[in-house]
Scaffold this motif. Structure first.
Motif, PDB file in Angstrom:
ATOM      1  N   UNK A 165       0.865  -1.184   0.000  1.00 36.03           N
ATOM      2  CA  UNK A 165       0.000   0.000   0.000  1.00 36.03           C
ATOM      3  C   UNK A 165       0.895   1.225   0.000  1.00 36.03           C
ATOM      4  N   UNK A 190      -2.227   5.322  -6.779  1.00 38.81           N
ATOM      5  CA  UNK A 190      -2.601   4.919  -5.421  1.00 38.81           C
ATOM      6  C   UNK A 190      -2.740   3.403  -5.404  1.00 38.81           C
ATOM      7  N   UNK A 223      -3.413   0.105  -3.061  1.00 34.14           N
ATOM      8  CA  UNK A 223      -3.951  -0.289  -1.772  1.00 34.14           C
ATOM      9  C   UNK A 223      -3.994  -1.796  -1.708  1.00 34.14           C
ATOM     10  N   UNK A 259      -5.796   1.688  -7.212  1.00 34.87           N
ATOM     11  CA  UNK A 259      -7.100   2.329  -7.052  1.00 34.87           C
ATOM     12  C   UNK A 259      -7.307   3.288  -8.223  1.00 34.87           C
ATOM     13  N   UNK A 260      -8.335   3.036  -9.030  1.00 31.78           N
ATOM     14  CA  UNK A 260      -8.528   3.813 -10.252  1.00 31.78           C
ATOM     15  C   UNK A 260      -9.611   4.882 -10.153  1.00 31.78           C
ATOM     16  N   UNK A 265      -5.896  10.156  -8.702  1.00 29.58           N
ATOM     17  CA  UNK A 265      -4.483  10.461  -8.541  1.00 29.58           C
ATOM     18  C   UNK A 265      -4.002  11.748  -9.175  1.00 29.58           C
ATOM     19  N   UNK A 318      -3.191  13.904   1.090  1.00 30.83           N
ATOM     20  CA  UNK A 318      -3.335  12.523   0.602  1.00 30.83           C
ATOM     21  C   UNK A 318      -3.363  11.544   1.770  1.00 30.83           C
ATOM     22  N   UNK A 343      -3.956  12.124   5.022  1.00 29.43           N
ATOM     23  CA  UNK A 343      -5.134  12.313   5.879  1.00 29.43           C
ATOM     24  C   UNK A 343      -6.380  11.691   5.254  1.00 29.43           C
ATOM     25  N   UNK A 344      -6.467  11.745   3.945  1.00 28.84           N
ATOM     26  CA  UNK A 344      -7.642  11.178   3.282  1.00 28.84           C
ATOM     27  C   UNK A 344      -7.550   9.666   3.141  1.00 28.84           C
ATOM     28  N   UNK A 345      -6.369   9.183   2.756  1.00 29.40           N
ATOM     29  CA  UNK A 345      -6.276   7.781   2.315  1.00 29.40           C
ATOM     30  C   UNK A 345      -5.661   6.849   3.340  1.00 29.40           C
ATOM     31  N   UNK A 346      -5.054   7.402   4.393  1.00 31.55           N
ATOM     32  CA  UNK A 346      -4.435   6.541   5.406  1.00 31.55           C
ATOM     33  C   UNK A 346      -3.489   5.530   4.748  1.00 31.55           C
ATOM     34  N   UNK A 347      -2.548   6.084   3.990  1.00 28.40           N
ATOM     35  CA  UNK A 347      -1.487   5.279   3.374  1.00 28.40           C
ATOM     36  C   UNK A 347      -0.184   5.792   3.971  1.00 28.40           C
ATOM     37  N   UNK A 348       0.661   4.897   4.462  1.00 25.92           N
ATOM     38  CA  UNK A 348       1.817   5.418   5.199  1.00 25.92           C
ATOM     39  C   UNK A 348       3.141   5.266   4.476  1.00 25.92           C
ATOM     40  N   UNK A 402       1.605   6.649  13.230  1.00 22.45           N
ATOM     41  CA  UNK A 402       2.085   5.853  12.103  1.00 22.45           C
ATOM     42  C   UNK A 402       2.883   6.766  11.185  1.00 22.45           C
ATOM     43  N   UNK A 440     -14.018   2.515   2.030  1.00 20.56           N
ATOM     44  CA  UNK A 440     -12.565   2.512   1.948  1.00 20.56           C
ATOM     45  C   UNK A 440     -12.000   2.940   3.303  1.00 20.56           C
ATOM     46  N   UNK A 492      -5.077   1.939   5.456  1.00 17.21           N
ATOM     47  CA  UNK A 492      -4.206   0.912   6.025  1.00 17.21           C
ATOM     48  C   UNK A 492      -4.571   0.618   7.484  1.00 17.21           C
ATOM     49  N   UNK A 530     -10.125   9.315   5.529  1.00 15.65           N
ATOM     50  CA  UNK A 530     -11.227  10.275   5.533  1.00 15.65           C
ATOM     51  C   UNK A 530     -11.097  11.438   6.487  1.00 15.65           C
ATOM     52  N   UNK A 582     -10.100  15.263  -7.165  1.00 18.12           N
ATOM     53  CA  UNK A 582      -8.914  15.094  -8.020  1.00 18.12           C
ATOM     54  C   UNK A 582      -8.137  13.836  -7.644  1.00 18.12           C
ATOM     55  N   UNK A 583      -8.102  13.519  -6.366  1.00 13.24           N
ATOM     56  CA  UNK A 583      -7.368  12.325  -5.933  1.00 13.24           C
ATOM     57  C   UNK A 583      -8.147  11.047  -6.170  1.00 13.24           C
TER      58      UNK A 583
END
Lengths: 397, 397
Positions: free
Chosen positions: A223, A237, A239, A244-245, A252, A320, A322-327, A360, B244, B247, B252, B322-323
């Motif tokens: 991820x 992105x 995951x 993620x499209x 993206x 990004x 904060x929205x997606x929680x990707x680290x 994280x 969604x 991780x 959100x 956009x993301x």
């Protein structure tokens, strides 16, 4: 592809015999592809749960279609005569990975095992000539690659093209802002190139394909957000191993995140977009340098330019995360070599602005493939399609 | 839940008999739940592919466990005596949906059919008393709801709690910025409330649960971003019918997107976060009003306050679109009634800043459930767990 591959049994009705065979061909091919060493037919039977007779029939078909090859085993100590081993056939169907970007055209030939056999990059600003001329030049480059593939005895199974813009389902590019393109029928134009006759062509956004390239070749992270820094900035992105499209395939577009909403106008129609602060042209202008190649990372003007770009990138990436929680954030394309100059200010913004920064911490690293990621991801998408459905390839040969 | 439900046959080895039964119980329950009318055993057999004898045994178990009930058919014209019909049992296991937010506590009892049977909301600022007192008050409210459920003959299968903060896997709340909470063992504290003895408790972020509530009760959109506007602002991201989570389950956090990065400090440690411009407290302060209830949407100060908040929301949502390439935005919580005042400036920012605004205009609409969405989504998560695994419920009774 099934999450838990298993052989299809006759009891799994209603499945037609032809789709049972297609499923099992893919299953056998995947076992061999995922094995680090040549694999015997007996080992394939054990791993798949198929009978040895079924496996042998499937393997014969895969060998006839040039997808598998048989190699003599390495001599080994111990009892028993080792069996011949199966490998993916390096002379099997190959892929063309192509990329058109604002200031270069690129392409590569990748064989069925994932090895890059040929690679071409041509630096030239694609904007002045317009879409038709740029795509004609890409077609010409693709033709040269196909000739080289043919000289190696490789048959091209398909071509995938990375473009710095939005791609619609029919291979139309409704908009590629940094190229200045609108409503370009790219798939149709490339399909008319004689050198690509008979080659299925697909298109995708370059940031999506670069992220896929990084997923295959990278550090093993499942991820992450892969940021391609060219003249435009795009993000892919990923995951849990899946790209993620979004609803239309247009996710993206990080380059147009409003970083300073009251800032100067962007060519997209907005104001204060990330590209205005962290795109390659903005960095070079601030650094007073003509090209990335000539950039002296130690020069004070360059350091200031990269610090400012890193700060803008950090603000956008905080949004990004904060929205997606990707680290994990992977900086690719032109950004990879610039990371030392971008890192401090970028990480400072992430620490300040990411709500979970203490829980994280975000890991930031350069992409493994650098600027080649998009064309590699493009080629990989073709190769993976062959792996996923070898029956479709066999029916073409 | 399988994408393509089908009965498990004995040939699908290695599946134990107990899990075949569990799978088929869920399959039968789902058929009845998704049927608009009472469904005969014969119709269930046809729809599932199971034999009538198997269906009857499964149905008997589901009736004994109070998950299904049998009703007399409506009189109808035509030949043949109609069969008795199966429905979800409205007296079957029920759910407690609970919410703790900055300025209110709320809860509801929802029965197995999804009907809200009881609802309680208590307005009070939860910040001064601290986490333990607030959770004790929520436990007391939950106890009253459980008493009411019991008076209806309803057994509570579980409770789910919506919280305005991050939730870790063990029911710990590492941080809830607007409550000022850190490292609160919320699940353990609620589990110790006598009135909740024997009730399994789960926690989730309120924006996630509100989005799920909207997914079930809303307009049928399968991909959308649901923005909960309370004192904090959270977003739930639903893609093709699936929430969604990211991780760690912390996706959100739209309230901390930097809208004006050089703006004033936020309590999260960042600066210029969306909450500072579009949170309820910011709107009320700008409007010079003490509470949302007393807000006169036609007053000039209110109109200006909402226009400013809408503009900030539009900047943040442009980043989201956009993301994520999601073209439906649902404004929920306190925002739903404010949408008329927010819409113009919000849509203006979206039109300006979303790269694909001309290709796929963003649709903006108020949430169906309003402020109840989070507790409804919480209750729904419990009910759906019973639907997904009725065998687990039957083994408890």
């Amino acid at each position: 592809m099934a999450a838990h591959p298993r052989p299809l049994a006759a009891a799994d009705v209603p499945v037609r015999q032809s789709s049972v065979r297609a499923h099992n061909l893919a299953l056998v091919l995947r076992q061999v592809a995922e094995s680090p060493d040549p694999m015997s037919r007996a080992a394939v039977a054990t791993a798949t749960g198929l009978t040895r007779a079924t496996v042998s029939a499937l393997v014969d078909d895969l060998i006839a279609g040039a997808l598998l090859a048989e190699v003599e085993p390495a001599p080994r100590t111990g009892a028993g005569r080792p069996a011949a081993g199966l490998i993916l056939n390096p002379a099997g169907p190959a892929a063309l990975g192509l990329e058109i970007n604002v200031d270069y055209l690129a392409g590569c030939v990748v064989d069925l095992t994932g090895t890059v056999r040929h690679r071409l990059v041509e630096h030239a600003d694609q904007r002045p000539a317009g879409a038709r001329a740029a795509l004609a030049a890409l077609g010409e480059l693709a033709g040269r690659l196909r000739t080289r593939a043919a000289a190696d005895g490789l048959d091209v199974a398909g071509a995938a093209v990375a473009v710095p813009g939005l791609v619609a389902a029919d291979g139309l590019i409704p908009v590629a802002p940094n190229l200045g393109w609108q409503d370009v029928p790219a798939a149709a134009l490339l399909g008319a190139v004689p050198a690509l006759a008979g080659v299925p062509i697909t298109l995708d956004n370059e940031a999506n394909l670069a992220a896929l390239g990084e997923l295959r070749a990278g550090s093993g992270a499942r991820s992450f957000v892969h940021v391609s820094g060219e003249i435009g900035i795009g993000a892919g992105i990923v995951l849990d191993g899946v790209l993620y499209r979004g609803v239309h395939g247009w996710s993206g577009e990080i380059g147009h995140l409003p970083v300073h909403p009251d800032g100067p106008p962007c060519r997209c129609g907005g104001t204060g977009c990330l590209e205005l602060y962290a795109g390659q042209e903005a960095i070079l202008r601030a650094a007073g340098a003509p090209a990335l190649d000539g950039l002296d990372l130690a020069a004070p003007a360059t350091r200031a330019a990269l610090a400012a770009a890193g700060s803008a990138l950090g603000i956008a990436l905080a949004a990004v995360v904060n929205l997606l929680d990707v680290d994990t954030v992977v900086l690719g394309g032109g950004y990879a070599p610039l990371l030392p100059g971008l890192r401090a200010s970028l990480e400072q913004e992430l620490r300040r602005r990411v709500l979970t920064a203490n829980l994280a911490p975000v890991s930031l690293r350069p992409a493994t493939l650098g600027a080649d990621a998009a064309m590699r991801g493009a080629a990989d998408s073709v190769i993976r399609a062959v792996h996923a459905d070898p029956a479709a390839w066999l029916s073409r040969t």
